[in-house]
Scaffold this motif. Structure first.
Motif, PDB file in Angstrom:
ATOM      1  N   ASP A   1       0.877  -1.213   0.015  1.00  0.00           N
ATOM      2  CA  ASP A   1      -0.057  -0.084  -0.166  1.00  0.00           C
ATOM      3  C   ASP A   1       0.795   1.278   0.127  1.00  0.00           C
ATOM      4  OD1 ASP A   1      -2.671  -1.195   0.238  1.00  0.00           O
ATOM      5  OD2 ASP A   1      -1.786  -2.080   1.997  1.00  0.00           O
ATOM      6  N   LEU A   2       2.192   1.375   0.672  1.00  0.00           N
ATOM      7  CA  LEU A   2       2.825   2.420   0.613  1.00  0.00           C
ATOM      8  C   LEU A   2       4.338   1.890   0.834  1.00  0.00           C
ATOM      9  CD1 LEU A   2       2.873   5.637   1.359  1.00  0.00           C
ATOM     10  CD2 LEU A   2       2.830   4.793   3.587  1.00  0.00           C
TER      11      LEU A   2
ATOM     12  N   THR B   1       3.072   2.666  -6.849  1.00  0.00           N
ATOM     13  CA  THR B   1       2.588   2.535  -5.258  1.00  0.00           C
ATOM     14  C   THR B   1       3.311   3.910  -4.861  1.00  0.00           C
ATOM     15  OG1 THR B   1       2.985   0.358  -5.220  1.00  0.00           O
ATOM     16  CG2 THR B   1       3.140   1.652  -3.278  1.00  0.00           C
ATOM     17  N   PRO B   2       2.364   4.398  -4.072  1.00  0.00           N
ATOM     18  CA  PRO B   2       2.745   5.798  -3.464  1.00  0.00           C
ATOM     19  C   PRO B   2       3.967   5.854  -2.536  1.00  0.00           C
ATOM     20  CG  PRO B   2       0.842   5.128  -2.554  1.00  0.00           C
ATOM     21  CD  PRO B   2       1.025   4.354  -3.629  1.00  0.00           C
ATOM     22  N   GLN B   3       4.760   6.929  -2.145  1.00  0.00           N
ATOM     23  CA  GLN B   3       5.941   6.823  -1.355  1.00  0.00           C
ATOM     24  C   GLN B   3       5.615   7.802  -0.111  1.00  0.00           C
ATOM     25  OE1 GLN B   3       9.969   6.771  -3.078  1.00  0.00           O
ATOM     26  NE2 GLN B   3       8.893   7.633  -4.758  1.00  0.00           N
ATOM     27  N   ILE B   4       6.466   7.609   0.988  1.00  0.00           N
ATOM     28  CA  ILE B   4       6.664   8.525   1.888  1.00  0.00           C
ATOM     29  C   ILE B   4       7.920   8.402   2.470  1.00  0.00           C
ATOM     30  CG2 ILE B   4       6.124   6.864   3.713  1.00  0.00           C
ATOM     31  CD1 ILE B   4       4.483   8.818   5.344  1.00  0.00           C
TER      32      ILE B   4
ATOM     33  N   LYS C   1      -0.206   2.825  10.336  1.00  0.00           N
ATOM     34  CA  LYS C   1      -0.701   2.127   9.107  1.00  0.00           C
ATOM     35  C   LYS C   1      -0.722   0.585   8.940  1.00  0.00           C
ATOM     36  CE  LYS C   1       0.223   6.411   6.502  1.00  0.00           C
ATOM     37  NZ  LYS C   1      -1.142   6.536   6.086  1.00  0.00           N
TER      38      LYS C   1
ATOM     39  N   GLN D   1      -2.492  -2.123   6.698  1.00  0.00           N
ATOM     40  CA  GLN D   1      -1.853  -1.606   5.422  1.00  0.00           C
ATOM     41  C   GLN D   1      -0.315  -2.467   5.481  1.00  0.00           C
ATOM     42  OE1 GLN D   1      -1.531   2.293   3.855  1.00  0.00           O
ATOM     43  NE2 GLN D   1      -3.331   2.871   5.171  1.00  0.00           N
TER      44      GLN D   1
ATOM     45  N   LEU E   1       3.198  -2.580   4.014  1.00  0.00           N
ATOM     46  CA  LEU E   1       4.312  -1.396   3.643  1.00  0.00           C
ATOM     47  C   LEU E   1       5.651  -1.983   3.399  1.00  0.00           C
ATOM     48  CD1 LEU E   1       2.337   0.334   5.464  1.00  0.00           C
ATOM     49  CD2 LEU E   1       4.362   1.721   6.265  1.00  0.00           C
TER      50      LEU E   1
END
Length: 294
Positions: A43-44, A64-67, A84, A89, A91
């Motif tokens: 998910d992240l 896929t989104p990043q942080i 999260k 989720q 990761l």
């Protein structure tokens, strides 16, 4: 204390999983199919540098989104990432190159997940230290992986004094602009005859191995323009002096233990550090005892 058992894939869990995903150290062809699939399905992605990771994701068409998750925001990010994961989720954590946690962020997040019983799933993959070691020609095991040496002169010299009699092969990382300084310190601490391999730009177009002794390696760094990231493979000490052979005697005082090491040639500060390590004490405690400070 009971053994705590955590399965990566079996059993029912309401939390997500933390995947530790290695990324190429240079050659994008080293990215494994499993790593690509994992980054596609989580998910992240928690990335050391989202700009660098974006290049990798674009190459493999991963959406896929990043942080961001790096050494300067670790404490701030961990509660958010753990929440999260607890919410279900999945990761993935990646560093700029190679294995998460190896001279890169990751260990603190792993520890936080273990404390919350969140499954941590490691993927195998690229690692500069082992890649350099197997091609070095120096005895591959046993070895000690150190990573980056201290930058301050005083700390660097003290650390190398404790490693000078290490019989295992030593692995260090170094940046090009600090290579000359580090080789000079190694030369002074280990002697010019110690064998070393400078492994440069691993898996990249200009991959190169420079093999010789520390004197020759230092001369190279002093006379040629140095470029690229380096892994240093240094042979262990085949003839360690008595400092390595002085056994810890619990019947001796801390001061006597330090004096025994000093008598073999170690400087007092290095001997104090070694005695503190052997006795699982803070260095200041041994320092005070040695100098008879109440």
């Amino acid at each position: 204390m009971l053994i705590e058992r955590t399965s990566s894939f079996k059993g029912v869990t309401t939390s997500g999983r933390l995947y530790l995903v290695p990324t190429p150290i240079g050659n994008l062809g080293d990215m494994s199919p499993r790593a690509v699939t994992t980054l596609q399905e989580v998910d992240l992605i928690a990335a050391e540098d989202t700009r660098n990771t974006a290049k990798l994701l674009n190459y493999f068409e991963i959406k896929t989104p990043q942080i961001s998750f790096h050494e300067h925001n670790t404490m701030e990010r961990i509660p958010l990432l753990v929440d999260k994961l607890l919410a279900g989720q999945n990761l993935a954590q990646v560093s700029d190159a190679g294995m998460p946690s190896i001279s890169d962020p990751g260990q603190e997040l792993v520890k936080a997940c273990i404390e919350k019983q969140i499954p941590v799933v490691p993927l195998p993959g690229p690692n500069a230290a082992l890649t350099a070691l197997i091609a070095s020609g120096i005895t591959p095991q046993p070895f000690t992986f150190y990573g980056f040496l201290p930058r301050k002169n005083k700390d660097l010299k003290a650390e190398l004094a404790t490693l000078a009699n290490e019989r295992y092969t030593l692995i260090f990382y170094e940046a090009p602009h600090r290579l000359k300084k580090t080789l000079k310190a190694l030369l002074e601490a280990f002697g010019g005859d110690r064998q070393v391999v400078l492994c440069r730009e691993l898996t990249k177009q200009y991959e190169e191995f420079l093999r010789g002794d520390l004197q020759a390696a230092y001369d190279f760094s002093s006379t040629e323009e140095v470029r690229g990231e380096f892994v240093l493979i240094v042979a262990g000490n085949s003839t360690p002096n008595q400092a390595e052979q002085v056994e810890q005697d619990t019947n001796l005082s801390l001061k006597a233990q330090v004096e025994a090491l000093v008598a073999t040639g170690l400087k007092p500060n290095a001997a104090i550090k070694e005695v503190a390590k052997r006795n699982n004490l803070k260095k200041q405690v041994v320092y005070n005892d040695y100098h008879e400070i109440n």
